[in-house]
Design a protein around this motif. Sequence first.
Motif, PDB file in Angstrom:
ATOM      1  N   LEU A  29       0.840  -1.209   0.000  1.00 39.58           N
ATOM      2  CA  LEU A  29       0.000   0.000   0.000  1.00 39.58           C
ATOM      3  C   LEU A  29       0.873   1.257   0.000  1.00 39.58           C
ATOM      4  N   HIS A  30       1.962   1.217   0.764  1.00 37.27           N
ATOM      5  CA  HIS A  30       2.864   2.376   0.750  1.00 37.27           C
ATOM      6  C   HIS A  30       3.490   2.563  -0.634  1.00 37.27           C
ATOM      7  N   ALA A  31       3.833   1.455  -1.266  1.00 32.43           N
ATOM      8  CA  ALA A  31       4.417   1.559  -2.613  1.00 32.43           C
ATOM      9  C   ALA A  31       3.401   2.140  -3.595  1.00 32.43           C
ATOM     10  N   ARG A  32       2.144   1.754  -3.424  1.00 32.33           N
ATOM     11  CA  ARG A  32       1.088   2.320  -4.283  1.00 32.33           C
ATOM     12  C   ARG A  32       0.979   3.837  -4.080  1.00 32.33           C
ATOM     13  N   ILE A  33       0.968   4.239  -2.818  1.00 33.01           N
ATOM     14  CA  ILE A  33       0.861   5.676  -2.537  1.00 33.01           C
ATOM     15  C   ILE A  33       2.093   6.412  -3.080  1.00 33.01           C
ATOM     16  N   ASP A  34       3.279   5.807  -2.873  1.00 34.74           N
ATOM     17  CA  ASP A  34       4.507   6.434  -3.402  1.00 34.74           C
ATOM     18  C   ASP A  34       4.408   6.615  -4.915  1.00 34.74           C
ATOM     19  N   ARG A  35       3.882   5.608  -5.578  1.00 33.84           N
ATOM     20  CA  ARG A  35       3.772   5.658  -7.041  1.00 33.84           C
ATOM     21  C   ARG A  35       2.773   6.739  -7.457  1.00 33.84           C
ATOM     22  N   ALA A  36       1.660   6.837  -6.703  1.00 32.87           N
ATOM     23  CA  ALA A  36       0.677   7.890  -6.997  1.00 32.87           C
ATOM     24  C   ALA A  36       1.290   9.268  -6.782  1.00 32.87           C
ATOM     25  N   VAL A  37       2.049   9.417  -5.710  1.00 30.41           N
ATOM     26  CA  VAL A  37       2.683  10.706  -5.407  1.00 30.41           C
ATOM     27  C   VAL A  37       3.641  11.104  -6.529  1.00 30.41           C
ATOM     28  N   GLU A  38       4.426  10.146  -6.982  1.00 31.03           N
ATOM     29  CA  GLU A  38       5.381  10.426  -8.068  1.00 31.03           C
ATOM     30  C   GLU A  38       4.617  10.863  -9.325  1.00 31.03           C
ATOM     31  N   TYR A  39       3.523  10.178  -9.613  1.00 33.12           N
ATOM     32  CA  TYR A  39       2.711  10.502 -10.793  1.00 33.12           C
ATOM     33  C   TYR A  39       2.091  11.901 -10.652  1.00 33.12           C
ATOM     34  N   ILE A  40       1.536  12.175  -9.484  1.00 33.44           N
ATOM     35  CA  ILE A  40       0.907  13.489  -9.243  1.00 33.44           C
ATOM     36  C   ILE A  40       1.934  14.609  -9.396  1.00 33.44           C
TER      37      ILE A  40
END
Lengths: 168, 168
Positions: free
Chosen positions: B89-100
């Motif tokens: 879940l943290h990796a998902r959020i990290d990936r979303a943050v990078e995309y945003i």
Amino acid sequence: MTLSMYQASVPVFLRALSNLQHVLRKGEAHAEARKYDPTLLLQGRLTVDMLPLTRQVQIATDMAKNGCARLAGVDPLKFEDNETSFAELHARIDRAVEYIKSFKAAQIDGSETRAVTIKTRSGEQHFEGEGYLLHFVIPNLFFHCTTAYAILREAGADLGKIDFIGKS
Amino acid sequence: MTLSMYQASVPVFLRALSNLQHVLRKGEAHAEARKYDPTLLLQGRLTVDMLPLTRQVQIATDMAKNGCARLAGVDPLKFEDNETSFAELHARIDRAVEYIKSFKAAQIDGSETRAVTIKTRSGEQHFEGEGYLLHFVIPNLFFHCTTAYAILREAGADLGKIDFIGKS
């Protein structure tokens, strides 16, 4: 038309409070259908050390009415926090809505860098208008509206997320 | 500086996701302190017909990443929804943050009236950019972040509202 501080505050607050009233009505209807006193729901909590439904509604209305006032640079109207029924909570929200609608766009537009100071349990917090709205008022408003929703949904009210978000 | 669609979206999303990660870390720490497998928390629900913690986190990240993309007029990056641990879940959020963070202000500013269409279970919903951001994405984002918080708080994690709001 470009986004403005008024557009990012007043219509968001009014919609959140309107949806909150809708959620409260469904909670009350649930209690009536189950033939118990709806006021029992007002003390409902998600967990023992979280605030009860009445306080969730009080704080949500405070966030919205105080948000408008502080962005406009005026002292917020104070409410007494003495509601003990669904009817009184609705009256509180109605009163907040009327107050929020009394602000003109010209009072709130341009408040991006207006200094806002609030008193909290941990001392004074200082903001500029934009950060106050986007990173304090709006998250707090939706936190308390969501928690009110969750208390009533846990209690068995016929609620879905559309009741919280409202129809577009 | 006047408020812009970029300022009203990207920093709000990044802060909400950062606070969500903080809340998740406190949830995981609570399970570890109680000597049970933290992944048990991922299936936690506020009530039986609400979505579990994993889905709350997935939808919160979707709201933020899809929000940016649609305001910018591009197809959102798709995530697979296959997370089974806190680390994932943290990796998902990290990936979303990078995309945003990959979106530039110039892509999102001026999107107030951009046509946005989303597919929901009940059919297509049509918005203009400003209404999509203020009355759909932001309320949904905070709904799911609040619900994730509430699941972990009900489970006994050492959480207070400041963990959800973040320090100003």
